[in-house]
Design a protein around this motif. Structure first.
Motif, PDB file in Angstrom:
ATOM      1  N   MET A   1      -2.579  -8.151  -8.511  1.00 31.46           N
ATOM      2  CA  MET A   1      -3.369  -6.919  -8.447  1.00 31.46           C
ATOM      3  C   MET A   1      -3.741  -6.604  -6.999  1.00 31.46           C
ATOM      4  SD  MET A   1      -5.810  -7.468 -11.774  1.00 31.46           S
ATOM      5  CE  MET A   1      -6.931  -6.138 -11.338  1.00 31.46           C
ATOM      6  N   ASP A   2      -4.167  -7.618  -6.255  1.00 34.50           N
ATOM      7  CA  ASP A   2      -4.515  -7.398  -4.853  1.00 34.50           C
ATOM      8  C   ASP A   2      -3.294  -7.016  -4.021  1.00 34.50           C
ATOM      9  OD1 ASP A   2      -7.350  -7.710  -4.640  1.00 34.50           O
ATOM     10  OD2 ASP A   2      -7.072  -9.833  -5.067  1.00 34.50           O
ATOM     11  N   ILE A   3      -2.159  -7.650  -4.276  1.00 34.45           N
ATOM     12  CA  ILE A   3      -0.943  -7.317  -3.538  1.00 34.45           C
ATOM     13  C   ILE A   3      -0.521  -5.881  -3.834  1.00 34.45           C
ATOM     14  CG2 ILE A   3       1.535  -7.814  -3.371  1.00 34.45           C
ATOM     15  CD1 ILE A   3       0.782 -10.804  -3.591  1.00 34.45           C
ATOM     16  N   ASP A   4      -0.544  -5.480  -5.107  1.00 35.39           N
ATOM     17  CA  ASP A   4      -0.202  -4.097  -5.451  1.00 35.39           C
ATOM     18  C   ASP A   4      -1.165  -3.119  -4.784  1.00 35.39           C
ATOM     19  OD1 ASP A   4       2.004  -4.791  -6.933  1.00 35.39           O
ATOM     20  OD2 ASP A   4       1.033  -4.536  -8.880  1.00 35.39           O
ATOM     21  N   TYR A   5      -2.445  -3.461  -4.784  1.00 36.33           N
ATOM     22  CA  TYR A   5      -3.462  -2.626  -4.152  1.00 36.33           C
ATOM     23  C   TYR A   5      -3.188  -2.486  -2.647  1.00 36.33           C
ATOM     24  CZ  TYR A   5      -8.140  -0.930  -2.932  1.00 36.33           C
ATOM     25  OH  TYR A   5      -9.191  -0.187  -2.469  1.00 36.33           O
ATOM     26  N   LEU A   6      -2.893  -3.611  -1.993  1.00 35.34           N
ATOM     27  CA  LEU A   6      -2.617  -3.594  -0.555  1.00 35.34           C
ATOM     28  C   LEU A   6      -1.316  -2.857  -0.237  1.00 35.34           C
ATOM     29  CD1 LEU A   6      -3.696  -7.238   0.269  1.00 35.34           C
ATOM     30  CD2 LEU A   6      -4.797  -5.141   1.124  1.00 35.34           C
ATOM     31  N   ARG A   7      -0.313  -2.994  -1.089  1.00 40.34           N
ATOM     32  CA  ARG A   7       0.950  -2.271  -0.890  1.00 40.34           C
ATOM     33  C   ARG A   7       0.708  -0.767  -0.913  1.00 40.34           C
ATOM     34  NH1 ARG A   7       4.823  -5.816  -4.953  1.00 40.34           N
ATOM     35  NH2 ARG A   7       5.725  -7.181  -3.358  1.00 40.34           N
ATOM     36  N   LEU A   8      -0.064  -0.310  -1.873  1.00 44.07           N
ATOM     37  CA  LEU A   8      -0.361   1.114  -1.965  1.00 44.07           C
ATOM     38  C   LEU A   8      -1.210   1.575  -0.779  1.00 44.07           C
ATOM     39  CD1 LEU A   8      -0.925   1.262  -5.783  1.00 44.07           C
ATOM     40  CD2 LEU A   8       0.713   2.668  -4.521  1.00 44.07           C
ATOM     41  N   ALA A   9      -2.182   0.753  -0.385  1.00 45.11           N
ATOM     42  CA  ALA A   9      -3.034   1.111   0.753  1.00 45.11           C
ATOM     43  C   ALA A   9      -2.211   1.238   2.026  1.00 45.11           C
ATOM     44  CB  ALA A   9      -4.128   0.064   0.941  1.00 45.11           C
ATOM     45  N   SER A  10      -1.222   0.363   2.191  1.00 43.06           N
ATOM     46  CA  SER A  10      -0.379   0.452   3.401  1.00 43.06           C
ATOM     47  C   SER A  10       0.462   1.717   3.405  1.00 43.06           C
ATOM     48  CB  SER A  10       0.507  -0.791   3.531  1.00 43.06           C
ATOM     49  OG  SER A  10       1.505  -0.800   2.544  1.00 43.06           O
ATOM     50  N   ALA A  11       0.669   2.318   2.234  1.00 43.58           N
ATOM     51  CA  ALA A  11       1.415   3.576   2.134  1.00 43.58           C
ATOM     52  C   ALA A  11       0.477   4.782   2.116  1.00 43.58           C
ATOM     53  CB  ALA A  11       2.278   3.565   0.877  1.00 43.58           C
ATOM     54  N   GLY A  12      -0.838   4.518   2.287  1.00 44.94           N
ATOM     55  CA  GLY A  12      -1.799   5.618   2.361  1.00 44.94           C
ATOM     56  C   GLY A  12      -2.406   6.037   1.033  1.00 44.94           C
ATOM     57  N   THR A  13      -2.274   5.237  -0.011  1.00 47.99           N
ATOM     58  CA  THR A  13      -2.821   5.570  -1.326  1.00 47.99           C
ATOM     59  C   THR A  13      -3.957   4.615  -1.669  1.00 47.99           C
ATOM     60  OG1 THR A  13      -0.672   6.359  -2.099  1.00 47.99           O
ATOM     61  CG2 THR A  13      -2.275   5.798  -3.785  1.00 47.99           C
ATOM     62  N   ASP A  14      -5.093   5.171  -2.048  1.00 47.20           N
ATOM     63  CA  ASP A  14      -6.220   4.361  -2.484  1.00 47.20           C
ATOM     64  C   ASP A  14      -6.142   4.224  -3.998  1.00 47.20           C
ATOM     65  OD1 ASP A  14      -8.603   3.135  -3.136  1.00 47.20           O
ATOM     66  OD2 ASP A  14      -9.837   4.448  -1.877  1.00 47.20           O
TER      67      ASP A  14
END
Length: 104
Positions: free
Chosen positions: A62-75
């Motif tokens: 869950m944290d990795i998916d969250y961080l992946r999206l954040a690195s692409a500019g999505t919260d």
């Protein structure tokens, strides 16, 4: 209250660590705040009873998916997303489109 099971996730853990390094995600756990074999601190809007009983592999994904999206500019905290948490980190990219449900 039910507590999380402690499971041996060593075979998956190295894959998670590799994904974090290769994708430059770091070691943070901003969504779950989990500690190995310990506590999980999900955001206020989350389903806490469900989160409390998840194994370390699921929480880390869950944290990795969250961080992946954040690195692409999505919260991810402000989008409707469906993550397949039954898969390992290298089988799910976390790049789901908001509002779209993948095959179940």
């Amino acid at each position: 209250r039910e507590q999380r099971k402690v499971t041996d996730w060593g075979r998956c853990e190295s894959r998670h660590q590799r994904a974090r390094v290769e994708e430059q995600l770091g070691s943070r756990r901003p969504l779950t705040g989990w500690e190995e074999g310990g506590k999980c601190r999900l955001p206020d809007f989350a389903w806490h009873d469900w989160g409390r009983v998840q194994v370390d592999r699921v929480l880390d994904l869950m944290d990795i998916d969250y961080l992946r999206l954040a690195s692409a500019g999505t919260d991810a905290a402000y989008k409707t997303l469906v993550w397949n948490l039954s898969q390992n980190v290298d089988r799910t990219t976390g790049r789901v489109k908001p509002g779209i449900c993948p095959c179940l």
